[in-house]
Design an enzyme around this catalytic site. Sequence first.
Site, PDB file in Angstrom:
ATOM      1  N   THR A 184       0.863  -1.177   0.000  1.00  0.00           N
ATOM      2  CA  THR A 184       0.000   0.000   0.000  1.00  0.00           C
ATOM      3  C   THR A 184       0.901   1.229   0.000  1.00  0.00           C
ATOM      4  OG1 THR A 184      -0.010   0.108   2.407  1.00  0.00           O
ATOM      5  CG2 THR A 184      -1.745  -1.191   1.389  1.00  0.00           C
ATOM      6  N   GLU A 329      -5.552  -4.257  -0.987  1.00  0.00           N
ATOM      7  CA  GLU A 329      -5.930  -5.455  -0.231  1.00  0.00           C
ATOM      8  C   GLU A 329      -6.978  -6.305  -0.955  1.00  0.00           C
ATOM      9  OE1 GLU A 329      -5.586  -2.409   0.760  1.00  0.00           O
ATOM     10  OE2 GLU A 329      -4.835  -2.244   2.805  1.00  0.00           O
ATOM     11  N   LYS A 435     -16.264  15.965  10.293  1.00  0.00           N
ATOM     12  CA  LYS A 435     -17.306  15.778  11.304  1.00  0.00           C
ATOM     13  C   LYS A 435     -17.665  17.145  11.875  1.00  0.00           C
ATOM     14  CE  LYS A 435     -15.650  11.252  11.506  1.00  0.00           C
ATOM     15  NZ  LYS A 435     -14.309  10.706  11.475  1.00  0.00           N
ATOM     16  N   TRP A 440     -21.918  14.364   9.369  1.00  0.00           N
ATOM     17  CA  TRP A 440     -20.808  14.022   8.495  1.00  0.00           C
ATOM     18  C   TRP A 440     -20.894  14.823   7.200  1.00  0.00           C
ATOM     19  CZ3 TRP A 440     -20.579   7.939   8.385  1.00  0.00           C
ATOM     20  CH2 TRP A 440     -20.009   7.495   9.593  1.00  0.00           C
TER      21      TRP A 440
HETATM   22  P1  AMP Z   1      -5.129   1.722  -2.773  1.00  0.00           P
HETATM   23  O1  AMP Z   1      -4.871   0.609  -1.858  1.00  0.00           O
HETATM   24  O2  AMP Z   1      -3.963   2.654  -2.924  1.00  0.00           O
HETATM   25  O3  AMP Z   1      -5.622   1.259  -4.092  1.00  0.00           O
HETATM   26  O4  AMP Z   1      -6.273   2.626  -2.125  1.00  0.00           O
HETATM   27  C1  AMP Z   1      -7.549   2.104  -1.839  1.00  0.00           C
HETATM   28  C2  AMP Z   1      -8.481   3.198  -1.453  1.00  0.00           C
HETATM   29  O5  AMP Z   1      -8.693   4.103  -2.540  1.00  0.00           O
HETATM   30  C3  AMP Z   1      -9.872   2.740  -1.098  1.00  0.00           C
HETATM   31  O6  AMP Z   1      -9.961   2.226   0.217  1.00  0.00           O
HETATM   32  C4  AMP Z   1     -10.680   4.007  -1.280  1.00  0.00           C
HETATM   33  O7  AMP Z   1     -10.544   4.880  -0.173  1.00  0.00           O
HETATM   34  C5  AMP Z   1     -10.013   4.648  -2.470  1.00  0.00           C
HETATM   35  N1  AMP Z   1     -10.753   4.325  -3.701  1.00  0.00           N
HETATM   36  C6  AMP Z   1     -10.445   3.407  -4.614  1.00  0.00           C
HETATM   37  N2  AMP Z   1     -11.342   3.427  -5.613  1.00  0.00           N
HETATM   38  C7  AMP Z   1     -12.261   4.375  -5.313  1.00  0.00           C
HETATM   39  C8  AMP Z   1     -13.441   4.866  -5.950  1.00  0.00           C
HETATM   40  N3  AMP Z   1     -13.850   4.406  -7.108  1.00  0.00           N
HETATM   41  N4  AMP Z   1     -14.131   5.833  -5.326  1.00  0.00           N
HETATM   42  C9  AMP Z   1     -13.718   6.336  -4.154  1.00  0.00           C
HETATM   43  N5  AMP Z   1     -12.610   5.935  -3.501  1.00  0.00           N
HETATM   44  C10 AMP Z   1     -11.891   4.954  -4.082  1.00  0.00           C
END
Ligand code: AMP
Length: 544
Positions: A184, A329, A435, A440
């Site tokens: 990540t 993940e 918040k 929210w």
């Molecule tokens: P990563 O592990 O870097 O791919 O980040 C994952 C996170 O990106 C997710 O938990 C979301 O918070 C955000 N994310 C991924 N796709 C979307 C989407 N289509 N809309 C909003 N947030 C997203």
Amino acid sequence: MHGLNQDLPLLLSTVLEHGATTFGAVPVIGRYDNDCIDCDYAQLAARARRLATALQRLGYGPDRFLGSLAWNTHRHLELLYAATGIGAVLHTANPRLPPAQIAYTINFTGYQTLFIDADTLALAEQLAPQLPNVRRYVMMAPAGALPDSTLPALLSHEDLLADGDPSFSWPLLDERTACLLCFTSGTTGPPKGALYTHRGTVLNALSAGGGNAWALSADDAIIAIPGFFHCNGWAVPFFGPMYGARLVLPGRRADSAFLCRLIVDHGVTVAPGVPTIFLDLLRHCRETKAGLGRLNRLFSGGTAPPLAMMEAYLRDHGVRTIHGWGMTETTSAATMSFAPRDLPPDQALAAMRTQGKPVFGAEIRIADDDGNVLARDGATPGHLQARGHWTVASYFHRPEIEAITQDGWLRTGDVAKIDADNTLHIVDRDKDLIKSGGEWISSQALEEAASAHPAVREAAVIAMPHWRWQERPLLVVVATAPVTEQELRNHLADLVPKMWLPDAVAFVDELPHGPTGKLAKQELRQWLTDGRLGVAATASAIAP
Ligand code: AMP
């Protein structure tokens, strides 16, 4: 009693060999700064087999890790298959992470061989003193192109290949064998590793490529924009040979003029990426009056795409957006909004702006603060949890991180609503929600609304401390034309509840982005604290 089907394991090598035998002549096109290649799946597979035997000679096989620090090229692609096909695990290090974090991920994994390319050579040289375990570097470059370098034991990928055996047979591994390791981006602490299995990776590609998702076929050409180091390149390396789709590999470059040329010249039909890339491409097309050739769909992931962007692609280029939600993940996207071709534009856009429905193999639910599962009523927000065949069960060598509920669901860190028909609506990242007085405010929804203003190229919303409301929204905008704070407020007043209207608006030339192109809100918060936004972080924090 077991059934009587054959028990062939789901392996990445079977994906490659399917491509080689069934779609052997389908092109794989690589266009890089200093090099280009036209090969096909039969040739790619032969090269991967050669490389696999060379890796075995170096001692690689089951339970051994090796790494790559590289962009999306055909050599990197064949390495992906060669290493995993012999049971070794490839850590695709992310060159976009800050150098200290790259070093952390490599050292944390602990291996001796790192594959690099011409565009990561300087970075590898800078990192080498911090990588005590790495004893061998392999340069993925054309034959005879081994540069002078300070790196110890620099080998040539092409030399390794030259001695390999193209008729090598892949071993039948256990399908639960680890194959690839992605980290990540580590915005809240050191990066965490997601160690994928062959089984999960193959199932993910099978399901995500299907009809209600990417809808891939041998008529498609996919441009591999997301780095292989981010969620396995969003399964694109496996889609190609699995579905017989052409692959176009752009190497390091992601500028819109270059991408536009590749899309048009090579008949690209599907382009995956984050909205920032697509916004730039759209602007490029507007400014140069360029078309997008055969492109008919975007796959937008990583963050919510602005509605105005999806609207413009549909109107100006007839390009639909498949909007996917997923995380490192969950291997790649777990939910996808797919708007059938014959839907009228307003209905298509309504579908595209949601995060869509889970594809088979991914499940989603929401829970309250105490972990009670909430109804799918489209109205109640809750903490999003996911599970499935390709969702991780824990983090690599970090058993202390309690990411999984007692009944086996991953806590995603997102807040969402889910409709009765299982359509997902991401409200916000848990930590990005504002918040305000017990209510929210979704920073994401505010950003989308602000981005719909024609003078706004990109918008970000973060919380400012407030003496009465605890937090209030601050809107930070990159504008492409003169626009005042009041004009933006008037625009937002038509789109969001009054109590969501930002207390302050800051204008900047560029917003900070993280290594996968997402807004780096942590950095933006730092800008606020440092006074770089021209807004006093404490202005509203103290009672008047
Ligand atoms: P990563 O592990 O870097 O791919 O980040 C994952 C996170 O990106 C997710 O938990 C979301 O918070 C955000 N994310 C991924 N796709 C979307 C989407 N289509 N809309 C909003 N947030 C997203």
